[in-house]
Design a protein around this motif. Structure first.
Motif, PDB file in Angstrom:
ATOM      1  N   ASP A  88       0.930  -1.299   0.073  1.00 31.81           N
ATOM      2  CA  ASP A  88      -0.025   0.121  -0.108  1.00 31.81           C
ATOM      3  C   ASP A  88       0.953   1.298   0.006  1.00 31.81           C
ATOM      4  OD1 ASP A  88      -2.389  -1.537   0.144  1.00 31.81           O
ATOM      5  OD2 ASP A  88      -2.696  -1.475   2.329  1.00 31.81           O
ATOM      6  N   LYS A  89       2.002   1.177   0.700  1.00 32.86           N
ATOM      7  CA  LYS A  89       2.832   2.706   0.984  1.00 32.86           C
ATOM      8  C   LYS A  89       3.482   2.799  -0.401  1.00 32.86           C
ATOM      9  CE  LYS A  89       5.064   5.743   3.220  1.00 32.86           C
ATOM     10  NZ  LYS A  89       4.370   6.962   3.099  1.00 32.86           N
ATOM     11  N   LEU A  90       3.974   1.653  -0.959  1.00 32.98           N
ATOM     12  CA  LEU A  90       4.736   1.615  -2.609  1.00 32.98           C
ATOM     13  C   LEU A  90       3.503   2.470  -3.476  1.00 32.98           C
ATOM     14  CD1 LEU A  90       6.857  -1.440  -2.349  1.00 32.98           C
ATOM     15  CD2 LEU A  90       7.621   0.873  -1.706  1.00 32.98           C
ATOM     16  N   ILE A  91       2.497   1.879  -3.375  1.00 29.46           N
ATOM     17  CA  ILE A  91       1.429   2.318  -4.237  1.00 29.46           C
ATOM     18  C   ILE A  91       1.369   3.971  -4.185  1.00 29.46           C
ATOM     19  CG2 ILE A  91      -0.732   2.157  -5.293  1.00 29.46           C
ATOM     20  CD1 ILE A  91       1.192  -0.424  -6.128  1.00 29.46           C
ATOM     21  N   ASP A  92       1.181   4.160  -2.833  1.00 28.81           N
ATOM     22  CA  ASP A  92       0.980   5.787  -2.473  1.00 28.81           C
ATOM     23  C   ASP A  92       2.067   6.387  -2.852  1.00 28.81           C
ATOM     24  OD1 ASP A  92      -1.455   4.939  -1.086  1.00 28.81           O
ATOM     25  OD2 ASP A  92      -0.450   5.202   0.913  1.00 28.81           O
ATOM     26  N   GLU A  93       3.439   5.955  -2.878  1.00 29.32           N
ATOM     27  CA  GLU A  93       4.604   6.653  -3.240  1.00 29.32           C
ATOM     28  C   GLU A  93       4.575   6.758  -4.757  1.00 29.32           C
ATOM     29  OE1 GLU A  93       8.066   4.827  -1.667  1.00 29.32           O
ATOM     30  OE2 GLU A  93       7.507   5.194   0.383  1.00 29.32           O
ATOM     31  N   LEU A  94       3.912   5.841  -5.446  1.00 30.00           N
ATOM     32  CA  LEU A  94       3.974   5.872  -6.967  1.00 30.00           C
ATOM     33  C   LEU A  94       3.046   6.915  -7.404  1.00 30.00           C
ATOM     34  CD1 LEU A  94       4.445   4.201  -9.670  1.00 30.00           C
ATOM     35  CD2 LEU A  94       2.483   2.922  -9.228  1.00 30.00           C
ATOM     36  N   ALA A  95       1.766   6.683  -6.578  1.00 31.95           N
ATOM     37  CA  ALA A  95       0.745   7.906  -6.918  1.00 31.95           C
ATOM     38  C   ALA A  95       1.036   9.466  -6.560  1.00 31.95           C
ATOM     39  CB  ALA A  95      -0.599   7.601  -6.217  1.00 31.95           C
ATOM     40  N   LYS A  96       2.006   9.503  -5.723  1.00 36.31           N
ATOM     41  CA  LYS A  96       2.435  10.891  -5.355  1.00 36.31           C
ATOM     42  C   LYS A  96       3.504  11.416  -6.143  1.00 36.31           C
ATOM     43  CE  LYS A  96       1.330  10.507  -0.582  1.00 36.31           C
ATOM     44  NZ  LYS A  96       1.713  10.271   0.876  1.00 36.31           N
ATOM     45  N   GLY A  97       3.980  10.401  -7.175  1.00 35.45           N
ATOM     46  CA  GLY A  97       4.923  10.836  -8.358  1.00 35.45           C
ATOM     47  C   GLY A  97       6.389  10.439  -8.082  1.00 35.45           C
ATOM     48  N   LYS A  98       6.746   9.808  -6.988  1.00 39.94           N
ATOM     49  CA  LYS A  98       7.940   9.529  -6.626  1.00 39.94           C
ATOM     50  C   LYS A  98       8.747   8.703  -7.864  1.00 39.94           C
ATOM     51  CE  LYS A  98       8.484   9.422  -1.713  1.00 39.94           C
ATOM     52  NZ  LYS A  98       9.264   8.819  -0.618  1.00 39.94           N
ATOM     53  N   ALA A  99      10.049   8.849  -7.964  1.00 40.60           N
ATOM     54  CA  ALA A  99      10.718   8.255  -9.041  1.00 40.60           C
ATOM     55  C   ALA A  99      10.730   6.733  -8.602  1.00 40.60           C
ATOM     56  CB  ALA A  99      12.071   8.705  -9.243  1.00 40.60           C
ATOM     57  N   MET A 100      10.660   5.733  -9.773  1.00 42.56           N
ATOM     58  CA  MET A 100      10.668   4.468  -9.455  1.00 42.56           C
ATOM     59  C   MET A 100      11.925   3.832  -8.729  1.00 42.56           C
ATOM     60  SD  MET A 100       8.748   1.897  -9.677  1.00 42.56           S
ATOM     61  CE  MET A 100       7.561   2.171 -11.134  1.00 42.56           C
ATOM     62  N   GLU A 101      13.166   4.688  -8.894  1.00 36.67           N
ATOM     63  CA  GLU A 101      14.474   4.281  -8.208  1.00 36.67           C
ATOM     64  C   GLU A 101      14.154   4.407  -6.713  1.00 36.67           C
ATOM     65  OE1 GLU A 101      14.353   6.658 -10.963  1.00 36.67           O
ATOM     66  OE2 GLU A 101      14.795   4.860 -12.262  1.00 36.67           O
ATOM     67  N   ARG A 102      13.400   5.507  -6.412  1.00 37.65           N
ATOM     68  CA  ARG A 102      13.255   5.780  -4.808  1.00 37.65           C
ATOM     69  C   ARG A 102      12.176   4.841  -4.353  1.00 37.65           C
ATOM     70  NH1 ARG A 102      12.491  11.391  -2.737  1.00 37.65           N
ATOM     71  NH2 ARG A 102      12.940  10.226  -0.854  1.00 37.65           N
ATOM     72  N   ILE A 103      11.131   4.540  -4.978  1.00 43.11           N
ATOM     73  CA  ILE A 103      10.375   3.683  -4.731  1.00 43.11           C
ATOM     74  C   ILE A 103      10.676   2.263  -4.481  1.00 43.11           C
ATOM     75  CG2 ILE A 103       8.038   2.323  -5.206  1.00 43.11           C
ATOM     76  CD1 ILE A 103       7.300   4.953  -6.888  1.00 43.11           C
ATOM     77  N   LEU A 104      11.605   1.781  -5.353  1.00 46.02           N
ATOM     78  CA  LEU A 104      12.351   0.260  -5.282  1.00 46.02           C
ATOM     79  C   LEU A 104      13.497   0.437  -4.410  1.00 46.02           C
ATOM     80  CD1 LEU A 104      11.927  -0.880  -9.055  1.00 46.02           C
ATOM     81  CD2 LEU A 104      10.343  -0.931  -6.945  1.00 46.02           C
ATOM     82  N   ARG A 105      13.813   1.624  -3.732  1.00 49.35           N
ATOM     83  CA  ARG A 105      14.822   1.574  -2.760  1.00 49.35           C
ATOM     84  C   ARG A 105      16.123   1.132  -3.340  1.00 49.35           C
ATOM     85  NH1 ARG A 105      10.292   3.049  -1.195  1.00 49.35           N
ATOM     86  NH2 ARG A 105       9.605   3.378   1.104  1.00 49.35           N
TER      87      ARG A 105
END
Length: 118
Positions: free
Chosen positions: A100-117
């Motif tokens: 859920d948190k990762l999907i929230d980050e995606l929806a907030k426009g974070k870069a995929m590299e940051r989402i995937l740590r």
């Protein structure tokens, strides 16, 4: 009477997946982005993720049978539904909330590299 956690665990993956995709698409992201996150977190391949979605499994089974849960998942922190993800003691519930948190980050426009740590 089922506990709140048991009710969440019984939710079908195929039922919640379209909501993840809709949330992403409303913010200009894609189904492919959602799939990338789910594959990274659970170790699924594209084929095994499609199979899981088609098999009508519940969330508890999806996470229990994840091919290789992401070791970097411990880096996923923050609040989802008013609860800090890193403070959740129940492993299955924590994994559900991590996605859920990762999907929230995606929806907030974070870069995929940051989402995937990475």
């Amino acid at each position: 009477m089922k506990t709140p956690a048991a009710r969440v665990y019984a939710i079908r993956l195929a039922g919640v997946y379209p909501m993840y995709v809709q949330k992403a698409e409303r913010k200009g992201r894609t189904q492919g982005d959602v799939d990338t996150i789910m594959k990274w977190l659970t170790g699924h391949t594209a084929a095994s993720l499609r199979k899981a979605l088609a098999s009508d499994i519940d969330l508890e089974t999806f996470y229990a049978k994840a091919p290789r849960y992401q070791p970097k998942a411990e880096l996923i922190t923050g609040v989802v539904c008013g609860v800090r993800v890193e403070d959740i003691k129940d492993v299955t519930m924590q994994r559900i909330r991590q996605l859920d948190k990762l999907i929230d980050e995606l929806a907030k426009g974070k870069a995929m590299e940051r989402i995937l740590r990475t």
